[in-house]
Scaffold this active site. Structure first.
Site, mmCIF file in Angstrom:
data_model
loop_
_atom_site.group_PDB
_atom_site.id
_atom_site.type_symbol
_atom_site.label_atom_id
_atom_site.label_comp_id
_atom_site.label_asym_id
_atom_site.label_seq_id
_atom_site.Cartn_x
_atom_site.Cartn_y
_atom_site.Cartn_z
ATOM 1 N N GLU A 143 -20.860 5.958 32.028
ATOM 2 C CA GLU A 143 -21.088 4.540 31.760
ATOM 3 C C GLU A 143 -19.852 3.713 32.110
ATOM 4 O OE1 GLU A 143 -22.569 1.843 27.924
ATOM 5 O OE2 GLU A 143 -21.517 3.735 27.588
ATOM 6 N N LYS A 201 -29.573 -1.737 29.549
ATOM 7 C CA LYS A 201 -29.442 -0.992 28.296
ATOM 8 C C LYS A 201 -30.225 -1.663 27.176
ATOM 9 C CE LYS A 201 -25.679 1.033 25.505
ATOM 10 N NZ LYS A 201 -24.201 1.223 25.496
ATOM 11 N N CYS A 227 -26.025 5.482 27.142
ATOM 12 C CA CYS A 227 -25.223 5.727 25.948
ATOM 13 C C CYS A 227 -26.013 5.545 24.649
ATOM 14 C CB CYS A 227 -23.971 4.863 25.978
ATOM 15 S SG CYS A 227 -22.660 5.492 24.869
#
Length: 294
Positions: free
Chosen positions: A43, A116, A153
Site C-alpha cells: 500500500e 479503499k 489494508c
C-alpha cells in the site's frame, strides 16, 4: 492455466519516489524471473506512510488517476514482463482524495480503479483525515491470469469484503497493506492477528490470498512507526506457502494449482449451504456495545 506462480513485494519507503520505484521494479523483475504472473505490491509505496501525522500539507501528494506517472511506469513494466500488477496510490479526484488501486493487466492496460472501502482512524493511522470512503464498491478484475479480488489494508479486517469478492467470482484475493507498531499500545504486536485474519478469509472462502506489507522505521512529526513486513501467500485452506520476515526488503513467490482449487471450491459445501435468509443482521449498523468508547 493450472499452475500459477504469484508473488508479493515488500520494501522500505523513503521520500525519494524514483528510489522507491526502482526498488519495486527490481523485485518485480525478480518475481517474473521466478515465473510469477501476478505480483502484489504494498500500500502507498510511492513514499512514506504520511498518515502517521495529521498535516494538510500531505494532501499535495495526491495525484489524479488520469496521466499518473507511477501508473504509467508500472504499466510499461507489466507489459514488458507479461505480469499482472496492482498499483496503489493516493488519488485526487476534484475536491476529494482516495486511497486507490488500479489493476494493471499483463498487457499493460488498466482494468479499472478500486477505492479503499474501510478507512481506519487510530493513533499512527489517521487515514480519515486524508481519504474519503471509497465509492466503487468491492471489485473483481478479470485479468489474463484469472479473476482477482483486491482490497486495501484495513479492508482485510472485514470478512464481508472477502466473501463479497469471492461471490463475485474472485479466484484469488489480495491486500496491499501498511501496518506495524500500534502507538496507542506500544506493547501490542498485531502481526500474528493480522496474518490469521486473512488466513481465515482464505480458508473460509477456499480461495488463495496474498498480502504485501512494508518494512522499516518511519518517523513523522508526532512519532515513529515500525512496519513489520511479514508479507505472505496463503493457499485455499489458509496455510502459509511463503512468508517474508519482519525487516528484509525483497520478494516471495509460491505456486498455486488453480484447477485443483477451483474443483475443491465447487465440491465443498460452504457456498451451496449458505443461508441468505439468516444473514440480514450483517447489514445492520453495529450495536452500541461493540463501538469504541467515546
Amino acid at each position: 492455466m493450472s499452475q500459477l506462480v504469484v508473488g508479493a513485494v515488500q520494501i522500505s519507503c523513503s521520500d525519494d519516489l524514483n528510489a522507491n520505484l526502482d526498488k519495486i521494479e527490481l523485485h518485480v523483475r525478480e518475481a517474473a524471473r521466478r515465473g510469477a504472473k501476478l505480483v502484489v505490491l504494498q500500500e502507498l509505496f510511492e513514499g512514506p506512510y504520511f498518515c502517521i501525522d495529521i498535516d494538510a500539507a500531505h494532501n499535495r501528494r495526491a495525484k489524479p488517476f488520469k496521466g499518473h506517472t507511477t501508473v504509467a511506469r508500472l504499466s510499461s513494466l507489466a507489459k514488458e514482463l507479461g505480469v499482472v500488477l496492482p498499483v496503489s496510490f493516493f488519488e485526487e479526484d476534484g475536491s476529494r482524495r482516495f486511497n486507490s488501486l488500479t489493476m494493471i493487466d499483463a498487457d499493460g492496460k488498466s482494468l479499472g480503479l478500486y477505492r479503499k472501502s474501510h478507512i481506519p482512524d487510530a493513533p499512527g493511522y489517521s487515514e480519515k483525515f486524508y481519504f474519503a470512503n471509497g465509492d466503487t464498491g468491492f471489485m473483481v478484475h478479470d485479468t489474463a491470469i484469472g479473476k482477482i479480488g483486491a482490497g486495501i489494508c484495513w479492508d482485510h479486517w472485514f470478512p464481508e469484503a472477502a466473501r463479497c469478492m469471492v461471490l463475485q467470482g474472485a479466484e484469488i484475493l489480495f491486500y496491499p497493506t501498511a501496518i506495524g507498531s500500534e502507538p496507542s499500545d506500544p506493547a501490542w504486536d498485531s502481526r500474528d492477528h493480522w496474518q490469521r485474519v486473512m488466513q481465515g478469509h482464505a480458508g473460509a472462502n477456499i480461495t488463495p490470498l496474498i498480502a504485501s506489507n512494508r518494512v522499516g522505521i518511519e518517523t513523522g512529526k508526532s512519532g515513529s512507526m515500525v512496519f513489520y513486513g511479514s508479507s505472505f501467500i496463503a493457499d485455499h485452506t489458509g496455510a502459509k506457502l511463503a512468508e517474508a520476515d519482519r525487516v528484509t526488503e525483497g520478494v516471495i513467490t509460491a505456486s498455486l494449482d488453480m484447477q485443483t482449487i477451483a474443483n475443491l471450491r465447487r465440491m465443498w459445501g460452504v457456498f451451496r449451504d449458505r443461508r441468505n435468509d439468516l444473514y440480514g443482521e450483517i447489514a445492520k449498523p453495529s450495536p452500541m456495545r461493540l463501538l469504541p468508547v467515546a
